[in-house]
Design an enzyme around this catalytic site. Structure first.
Site, PDB file in Angstrom:
ATOM      1  N   CYS A 167       0.862  -1.186   0.000  1.00 45.34           N
ATOM      2  CA  CYS A 167       0.000   0.000   0.000  1.00 45.34           C
ATOM      3  C   CYS A 167       0.899   1.236   0.000  1.00 45.34           C
ATOM      4  O   CYS A 167       2.062   1.157  -0.395  1.00 45.34           O
ATOM      5  CB  CYS A 167      -0.958  -0.002   1.191  1.00 45.34           C
ATOM      6  N   ARG A 168       0.409   2.360   0.448  1.00 44.03           N
ATOM      7  CA  ARG A 168       1.202   3.578   0.430  1.00 44.03           C
ATOM      8  C   ARG A 168       2.304   3.562   1.486  1.00 44.03           C
ATOM      9  O   ARG A 168       3.454   3.827   1.211  1.00 44.03           O
ATOM     10  CB  ARG A 168       0.301   4.808   0.632  1.00 44.03           C
TER      11      ARG A 168
END
Length: 95
Positions: free
Chosen positions: A60-61
């Protein structure tokens, strides 16, 4: 939960099954080449697209959502490793 460093994914991504759990607007900025995009919010509905006989790396980020995804998929019987630090720590190729 198993973890992998971003620099390891940078050099091995072509041999890994990567699941990007970010939202579409985040993925539009670039994702790891070949990564499967399944947003965290729909993962439970789309996990049937994954093969329990294969290993996966969640991304993810920053690592929070991907760790949630990894824990969820582990509990469902999948072999999953979370990429620590997410795309913020990834300096490799993107598409």
């Amino acid at each position: 939960m198993k973890t992998i460093q971003a620099h390891e994914v940078e050099t091995q991504y072509s041999d890994l099954n990567v699941i990007d759990v970010r939202e579409a607007d985040e993925v539009a900025e670039g994702k790891i080449p070949g990564a499967i995009h399944i947003p965290l919010g729909v993962l439970e509905y789309r996990m049937n697209e994954l093969n329990k006989k294969e290993a996966y790396v969640t991304v993810c980020r920053s690592g929070g959502r991907s760790s949630q995804a990894a824990r969820f998929l582990e509990n469902q019987g999948y072999d999953v490793t979370n990429m620590e630090g997410g795309m913020m720590n990834y300096d490799g190729k993107t598409e």
